[in-house]
Motif scaffolding. Structure first.
Motif, PDB file in Angstrom:
ATOM      1  N   THR A  62       0.845  -1.204   0.000  1.00  0.00           N
ATOM      2  CA  THR A  62       0.000   0.000   0.000  1.00  0.00           C
ATOM      3  C   THR A  62       0.881   1.255   0.000  1.00  0.00           C
ATOM      4  O   THR A  62       0.551   2.249  -0.646  1.00  0.00           O
ATOM      5  N   ARG A  66       0.926   0.005  -4.774  1.00  0.00           N
ATOM      6  CA  ARG A  66       0.498  -1.180  -5.502  1.00  0.00           C
ATOM      7  C   ARG A  66      -0.843  -1.716  -5.016  1.00  0.00           C
ATOM      8  O   ARG A  66      -1.460  -2.539  -5.692  1.00  0.00           O
ATOM      9  N   LEU A  67      -1.277  -1.290  -3.857  1.00  0.00           N
ATOM     10  CA  LEU A  67      -2.615  -1.607  -3.347  1.00  0.00           C
ATOM     11  C   LEU A  67      -3.302  -0.302  -2.995  1.00  0.00           C
ATOM     12  O   LEU A  67      -2.683   0.596  -2.411  1.00  0.00           O
ATOM     13  N   TYR A  70      -5.439  -1.655   2.279  1.00  0.00           N
ATOM     14  CA  TYR A  70      -5.243  -2.982   2.856  1.00  0.00           C
ATOM     15  C   TYR A  70      -5.690  -3.001   4.305  1.00  0.00           C
ATOM     16  O   TYR A  70      -5.107  -2.313   5.148  1.00  0.00           O
ATOM     17  N   THR A 115      -6.599  -8.824  -5.420  1.00  0.00           N
ATOM     18  CA  THR A 115      -7.030  -8.117  -6.624  1.00  0.00           C
ATOM     19  C   THR A 115      -8.123  -7.096  -6.341  1.00  0.00           C
ATOM     20  O   THR A 115      -8.112  -5.986  -6.885  1.00  0.00           O
ATOM     21  N   ARG A 118      -6.701  -4.068  -4.860  1.00  0.00           N
ATOM     22  CA  ARG A 118      -5.899  -3.336  -5.835  1.00  0.00           C
ATOM     23  C   ARG A 118      -6.786  -2.445  -6.703  1.00  0.00           C
ATOM     24  O   ARG A 118      -6.322  -1.481  -7.295  1.00  0.00           O
ATOM     25  N   ASP A 120      -8.678  -3.729  -9.304  1.00  0.00           N
ATOM     26  CA  ASP A 120      -8.712  -4.231 -10.669  1.00  0.00           C
ATOM     27  C   ASP A 120     -10.039  -4.900 -11.011  1.00  0.00           C
ATOM     28  O   ASP A 120     -10.580  -4.715 -12.094  1.00  0.00           O
ATOM     29  N   MET A 326       3.121  -8.325  -7.832  1.00  0.00           N
ATOM     30  CA  MET A 326       2.297  -7.147  -7.608  1.00  0.00           C
ATOM     31  C   MET A 326       2.938  -5.887  -8.186  1.00  0.00           C
ATOM     32  O   MET A 326       2.253  -4.890  -8.428  1.00  0.00           O
ATOM     33  N   THR A 329       2.750  -4.163 -13.715  1.00  0.00           N
ATOM     34  CA  THR A 329       1.539  -3.399 -14.015  1.00  0.00           C
ATOM     35  C   THR A 329       0.556  -4.273 -14.789  1.00  0.00           C
ATOM     36  O   THR A 329       0.895  -4.798 -15.859  1.00  0.00           O
TER      37      THR A 329
END
Length: 366
Positions: A62, A66-67, A70, A115, A118, A120, A326, A329
């Motif tokens: 985080t 990348r997150l 969390y 995921t 994230r 996505d 992670m 991209t």
């Protein structure tokens, strides 16, 4: 015979056997721990070390962007691990948003488990394939789903039970009460695990309920309530395994309250220092689930260098793999927003899809 003598009003069960113990059930550090299988303790230790490293790595992701968010389960690893290990392959797990560790311990790829967080997809794994429902961000909405699946499985004759996880804050939601009532009336093969970590974001438990414990709430629905030390992995494993066995054999649902503590903030977007003292957090660190297991293993002469090193190496390998994948991209298709929403897309969905498609094509031409 008077109206009050007719049986319709009478309680269906005696309340006394349903009441939880006055203190949380413990095994580690007690004389009863001597009966625990050494292989089980070693396995739990390895899972706890791995789970702690997973929480650390996800939290770091985080900070690296990348997150998106969390919700850490640091300090709660014992309940997360025990929940996954209490399930058979055909059983179902219904997690909340804080239960990604339980999902990973169930066998889901760590990247797929993260995921949703994230941003996505709504979920990164196939629920049917791994028997894990999508992570639930609305509080307690997964509980009626767990009851419905378990009840349907029993009606079909399928040998399936469900374990539904929720936090203490979720017990204040209507879905919690509806799920427990439905499960008890129909004797559905489901177990409810409440991880009482002290706070619903910034709201302490005392401001949510006046019940003696959350486990006492089970009595009002006609099911047993169990109060367990949520940092004692062995106790959690024993109680959840017994509750799941009871559910599978037709004994009905059980409510298990795991008394634990949220060491980290609610999420990386939360400042926990605004509503709790550092001394409180420090006190709970002395009751850490990994430390409790290490003390038990040491006392029994089971924690040698090979076990300690093997657990640490396995955990670091998992973290390194998670970190590497992670940081890649992902390639995303904006049109996926409209996939897997309805089996037959609604007119509004088709209209929105066409609008986005036109905007993307116009942007590409320019």
């Amino acid at each position: 015979m008077t109206v009050l003598d007719t049986p319709a009003w009478r309680p269906r069960t005696d309340a006394a056997p349903l009441l939880p113990d006055p203190e949380p059930y413990r095994l580690l550090g007690t004389p009863d721990a001597a009966r625990l299988d050494a292989a089980l303790l070693r396995s739990l230790y390895g899972q706890l070390v791995r789970g702690r490293r997973y929480n650390q790595q996800a939290t770091a992701l985080t900070k690296q962007g990348r997150l998106a968010v969390y919700p850490s389960s640091t300090g709660q690893e014992a309940g997360e691990i025990a929940a996954a290990l209490a399930l058979r392959p055909q059983d179902w797990l219904f997690p909340s948003y804080r239960d990604t560790l339980a999902v990973v311990a169930r066998g889901v790829d760590p990247v797929e488990a993260l995921t949703l967080l994230r941003g996505d997809w709504h979920t990164g794994y196939d629920p049917r394939a791994c028997r894990v429902a999508p992570l639930s961000t609305p509080l307690a909405t997964q509980l009626p789903h767990a009851v419905g699946l378990a009840h349907a499985a029993r009606l079909r004759g399928d040998d399936v039970a469900a374990l539904a996880m929720v936090g203490d804050g979720g017990t204040s939601e209507g879905d919690f009460h509806e799920a427990l009532n439905f499960a008890a009336v129909w004797q559905a093969p489901v177990v409810f695990l409440v991880q009482n970590n002290g706070f619903a974001i910034s709201v302490p438990l005392a401001k949510q309920t006046a019940a003696p414990t959350l486990a006492h709430k089970a009595v009002g629905y006609g099911m047993p309530g169990r109060l367990v030390d949520g940092n004692d992995a062995a106790a959690m494993h024993e109680v959840l395994t017994a509750a799941m066995d009871r559910a599978r054999s037709g004994g009905g649902p059980t409510l298990v309250e795991a008394v634990t503590y949220r060491i980290d903030a609610h999420t990386n977007a939360d400042d926990a220092t605004r509503y709790r003292e550092d001394d409180e957090v420090a006190a709970w660190r002395t009751h850490d689930p990994v430390t409790l297991m290490e003390c038990e293993l040491t006392a029994r002469g089971l924690l040698d260098d090979a076990l300690r090193t093997g657990a640490a190496d396995d955990a670091e390998a998992m973290a390194a793999d998670l970190r590497e994948r992670m940081h890649a991209t992902p390639v995303l298709d904006p049109m996926d927003l409209f996939a897997h929403v309805y089996a037959e897309p609604t007119p509004q969905l088709r209209e929105q899809r066409a609008q986005l498609q036109a905007e993307l094509e116009a942007e590409h031409r320019s």
